[in-house]
Design a protein around this motif. Structure first.
Motif, mmCIF file in Angstrom:
data_model
loop_
_atom_site.group_PDB
_atom_site.id
_atom_site.type_symbol
_atom_site.label_atom_id
_atom_site.label_comp_id
_atom_site.label_asym_id
_atom_site.label_seq_id
_atom_site.Cartn_x
_atom_site.Cartn_y
_atom_site.Cartn_z
ATOM 1 N N VAL A 43 2.311 2.158 -0.936
ATOM 2 C CA VAL A 43 2.136 1.489 0.356
ATOM 3 C C VAL A 43 2.961 2.200 1.426
ATOM 4 O O VAL A 43 2.478 2.509 2.522
ATOM 5 N N THR A 46 1.786 5.506 3.028
ATOM 6 C CA THR A 46 0.918 5.466 4.202
ATOM 7 C C THR A 46 1.715 5.812 5.450
ATOM 8 O O THR A 46 1.270 6.605 6.296
ATOM 9 N N SER A 50 1.296 9.444 7.430
ATOM 10 C CA SER A 50 0.911 9.334 8.839
ATOM 11 C C SER A 50 1.967 9.975 9.732
ATOM 12 O O SER A 50 1.647 10.708 10.676
ATOM 13 N N PHE A 203 -4.228 5.903 10.029
ATOM 14 C CA PHE A 203 -3.318 5.019 9.313
ATOM 15 C C PHE A 203 -4.089 4.035 8.432
ATOM 16 O O PHE A 203 -3.740 3.842 7.253
ATOM 17 N N LEU A 204 -5.109 3.405 8.988
ATOM 18 C CA LEU A 204 -5.864 2.408 8.231
ATOM 19 C C LEU A 204 -6.599 3.040 7.051
ATOM 20 O O LEU A 204 -6.620 2.483 5.941
ATOM 21 N N THR A 206 -5.796 5.863 5.566
ATOM 22 C CA THR A 206 -4.787 6.285 4.591
ATOM 23 C C THR A 206 -4.278 5.085 3.802
ATOM 24 O O THR A 206 -4.089 5.166 2.579
ATOM 25 N N ALA A 207 -4.074 3.969 4.490
ATOM 26 C CA ALA A 207 -3.634 2.752 3.805
ATOM 27 C C ALA A 207 -4.676 2.298 2.796
ATOM 28 O O ALA A 207 -4.340 1.879 1.674
ATOM 29 N N GLU A 210 -4.372 4.624 -0.122
ATOM 30 C CA GLU A 210 -3.183 4.324 -0.918
ATOM 31 C C GLU A 210 -3.398 3.063 -1.748
ATOM 32 O O GLU A 210 -2.870 2.951 -2.861
ATOM 33 N N LEU A 211 -4.175 2.116 -1.217
ATOM 34 C CA LEU A 211 -4.517 0.930 -1.995
ATOM 35 C C LEU A 211 -5.309 1.316 -3.235
ATOM 36 O O LEU A 211 -5.074 0.778 -4.331
#
Length: 395
Positions: A43, A46, A50, A203-204, A206-207, A210-211
């Protein structure tokens, strides 16, 4: 690269010592905390990725505004995660069959610090200040190793609480050195709307990716902790730790890959050779580890964890195949992520969810759990390769 090998080696030693000192049953709780730490690292990654990307792309005033904004949101989101873990600590104890709920409270207190630490690391990564970046990782690793061992031997309370305390304290050491020159707490900072949208989109996505990493890389341990007793879960945790060595090393190449690819793209230069080089490194490492685990599984288990864990030896090479396949596909995914190509993210998400579904339906034995992961990871790698071939034809 040398530093990352040293840090991963220290983290590995940390796990091995806990496995030997605690035994399979208590190690199951320790492994759960370590898995939570890995989930947290994905988490927080991210924010790090970024920050690294836009440290390369942004200059001067825009960079300063960006850094202050990213620190603000890292602190807020880290605090939210920490509070949630504290509030839901008793529910986590019931679901994961742990000895205490206090270990989640202690761990939750340190989470905001970890997110701030990740932004700091992203600045060093983007600026290619690898010496400073190495020091932050070494400080976190060494402090966690030393403090945790001392706590276990000096204080007579449940080991899971002591391990959580050692992890949280290590985050403070991971903050050093801290890049504070561009931080302006008292001022309001904004980005131009176009750049703000670009940052938010990256960012979103990448998040989201990562999830998928959390799901793929950690869902098996969490589900085994839920479905199996403490002894079986401890055995599986040792198996996962040994089999994932190739994945830990692969992170070293991800750290170096992203800034190089972004810089090459920014300059209009070709960058596939960078990808091929790192994929070749991981493939050589993977073949070596799988071969060793196939021919000498009991030797490897004995050396690392001792004869208490020897019953898990037949599954070692199979688990190594699953993690090696995932590590290779992960290099492709981060390569495309650095190029703002997000279809591989969706592919990873679908296969991550598929892995969970497979384990839900097929978990009668630990062997079934491992086979389900091999199936999911092979399919994932095939799709990543097909996307790469298609992308190369278009460009």
């Amino acid at each position: 690269m040398i530093s990352v090998i040293f840090v991963n080696g220290g983290n590995y030693l940390y796990n091995l010592i806990l496995g030997r000192v605690l035994g399979p049953k208590e190690f199951a709780d320790a492994a759960l905390l370590i898995t939570f730490l890995l989930v947290l690292s994905f988490v927080a990654m991210t924010f790090q990725l970024s920050t690294a990307k836009f440290t390369v792309l942004f200059d001067h005033i825009i960079f300063k505004n960006f850094i202050n904004i990213i620190y603000k949101y890292a602190t807020i989101i880290g605090s939210v995660f920490g509070i949630l873990l504290i509030v839901l600590s008793t529910l986590f104890q019931d679901f994961f069959n742990t000895q205490s709920y206090q270990m989640f409270i202690v761990f939750g207190i340190g989470i905001p610090i970890y997110f701030i630490m990740s932004v700091n690391r992203g600045i060093f990564q983007g600026n290619k200040k690898f010496v400073s970046l190495s020091i932050t990782y070494q400080g976190e690793m060494l402090s966690r190793l030393i403090i945790t061992i001392l706590l276990i031997y000096l204080i007579d309370i449940p080991s899971s609480i002591l391990i959580a305390l050692g992890i949280s304290i290590s985050f403070l050491f991971g903050l050093l050195p801290f890049e504070s020159s561009d931080i302006e707490i008292t001022k309001k900072h904004t980005l131009p709307s176009a750049k703000s949208r670009y940052v938010m989109r990256f960012f979103l996505l990448t998040a989201f990716y990562e999830l998928t990493q959390i799901i793929i890389n950690n869902s098996d341990i969490l589900m085994v902790k839920h479905y199996f007793d403490a002894y079986q879960a401890g055995l599986y945790a040792s198996l996962a730790l040994i089999g994932r060595v190739v994945y830990f090393v692969a992170w070293m190449f991800v750290m170096l890959l992203l800034p190089k690819v972004v810089e090459k793209q920014k300059e209009g230069q070709p960058h596939t050779s960078i990808l091929f080089k790192y994929v070749a490194y991981i493939m050589v490492l993977s073949v070596s580890i799988v071969t060793t685990c196939y021919f000498f599984p009991e030797f490897v288990i004995n050396i690392m964890f001792g004869d208490q864990y020897i019953s898990i030896a037949p599954l070692l090479w199979k688990y190594a195949i699953a993690t090696s396949t995932f590590a290779i596909s992960n290099i492709f995914a981060y390569y495309f992520l650095s190029l703002d190509q997000y279809i591989p993210v969706l592919i990873s998400a679908v296969l991550g969810i598929s892995q969970i579904i497979l384990i839900i339906f097929f978990h009668d034995t630990l062997a079934q759990v491992v086979i389900m992961q091999i199936i999911a990871m092979v399919v994932l790698l095939v799709f990543q390769l097909l996307f790469f071939i298609k992308h190369q034809r278009i460009t």
